[in-house]
Design a protein around this motif. Structure first.
Motif, short mmCIF file in Angstrom:
data_model
loop_
_atom_site.label_atom_id
_atom_site.label_comp_id
_atom_site.label_asym_id
_atom_site.label_seq_id
_atom_site.Cartn_x
_atom_site.Cartn_y
_atom_site.Cartn_z
N SER A 16 0.81 -1.22 0.00
CA SER A 16 0.00 0.00 0.00
C SER A 16 0.84 1.27 0.00
O SER A 16 0.29 2.37 0.08
N ASP A 21 3.14 4.51 -0.94
CA ASP A 21 3.14 5.54 -1.98
C ASP A 21 4.35 5.31 -2.89
O ASP A 21 5.48 5.64 -2.54
N ASP A 40 5.04 6.72 -5.69
CA ASP A 40 5.60 7.95 -6.26
C ASP A 40 6.72 8.48 -5.36
O ASP A 40 7.76 8.90 -5.83
N SER A 90 7.31 0.51 -6.57
CA SER A 90 6.49 0.59 -7.79
C SER A 90 5.98 -0.80 -8.18
O SER A 90 6.51 -1.83 -7.74
N PHE A 91 4.95 -0.81 -9.02
CA PHE A 91 4.36 -2.07 -9.46
C PHE A 91 5.39 -2.94 -10.19
O PHE A 91 5.45 -4.15 -9.97
N GLN A 96 -1.31 -4.69 -5.39
CA GLN A 96 -1.04 -3.27 -5.20
C GLN A 96 -2.31 -2.55 -4.77
O GLN A 96 -3.35 -2.65 -5.42
N GLU A 140 -3.01 0.83 -4.67
CA GLU A 140 -2.50 2.13 -5.09
C GLU A 140 -3.20 3.30 -4.39
O GLU A 140 -2.56 4.28 -4.02
N ASP A 141 -4.51 3.20 -4.19
CA ASP A 141 -5.21 4.31 -3.54
C ASP A 141 -5.21 4.20 -2.01
O ASP A 141 -5.77 5.04 -1.32
N GLN A 142 -4.60 3.16 -1.51
CA GLN A 142 -4.41 2.93 -0.07
C GLN A 142 -5.71 2.69 0.69
O GLN A 142 -5.72 2.67 1.92
N LYS A 159 0.18 8.54 1.16
CA LYS A 159 0.18 9.65 0.21
C LYS A 159 -0.31 10.90 0.94
O LYS A 159 -1.21 10.82 1.79
#
Length: 185
Positions: free
Chosen positions: A76, A78, A80, A86-87, A105, A107-109, A182
């Motif tokens: 989970s 960030d 970036d 990264s994936f 993944q 991604e939006d947590q 994030k």
């Protein structure tokens, strides 16, 4: 920075979600459950705690299959801010360590937030009814090398869950790197 999650909230119901896996497929968490339960592990690629125990996580996931316990890992962090998470790097990490379980993944947590995940690694062990019975450490090593005779806390707890439906009363919280949230999340 190290983080320590709270101890088990017995009976808390698992939350289902469908996330992309490094295998190119989407996976629903509940589909990963075995007849006797499920371990949902929040991990990442860059955390020194995870790196030091990843071989033992893979071993325990393999051993828990024989107990009817499914296993899934979620990243989970960030990506970036932490490119090593990264994936594409997740794919490499899973291949390098021969994951026998889906690596997903978040991604939006949203899944980490729904579970209240605090660190990597953070283990949630559910019984066959998908209610929480274990939230503790993998073992006593933390981020040290494997020591002979080390008690396998996660494995032993989940073996007990598989046989009785209940987790052990005494549990020791995991410790690891904090989830990398994030800023806008």
């Amino acid at each position: 920075m190290a983080a320590i999650p709270p101890v088990c909230d017995f009976g808390w119901p698992a939350v289902d979600a469908t996330l992309p896996g490094v295998d190119g497929k989407s996976h629903a968490l509940f589909d990963m459950a075995g007849p006797n339960g499920l371990v949902v592990a929040f991990i990442c690629n860059h955390c020194p705690y995870v790196k030091s125990v990843i071989g033992r996580i893979v071993r325990d996931a393999n051993d828990l299959k024989t107990e009817g316990i499914g296993f899934v890992a979620i990243n989970s962090n960030d990506a970036d801010a932490y490119p090593e998470d990264s994936f594409d790097k997740m794919k490499l990490f899973a291949t390098t360590h021969q994951f026998p379980f889906p690596y997903l993944q978040d991604e939006d947590q949203s899944v980490a937030r729904a579970y209240g995940a605090a660190c990597t690694p953070d283990f949630f062990g559910f019984n066959g009814e998908l209610t929480l019975q274990y939230r503790g450490r993998l073992d006593a090593s933390r981020k040290e090398a494997d020591m002979p005779g080390l008690r396998r806390d996660l494995y032993e707890a989940m073996k007990h869950v598989a046989r009785t439906g209940n987790g052990p009363v005494d549990q020791i919280a995991s410790i690891g790197c904090s989830i990398k949230w994030k800023e806008s999340a």
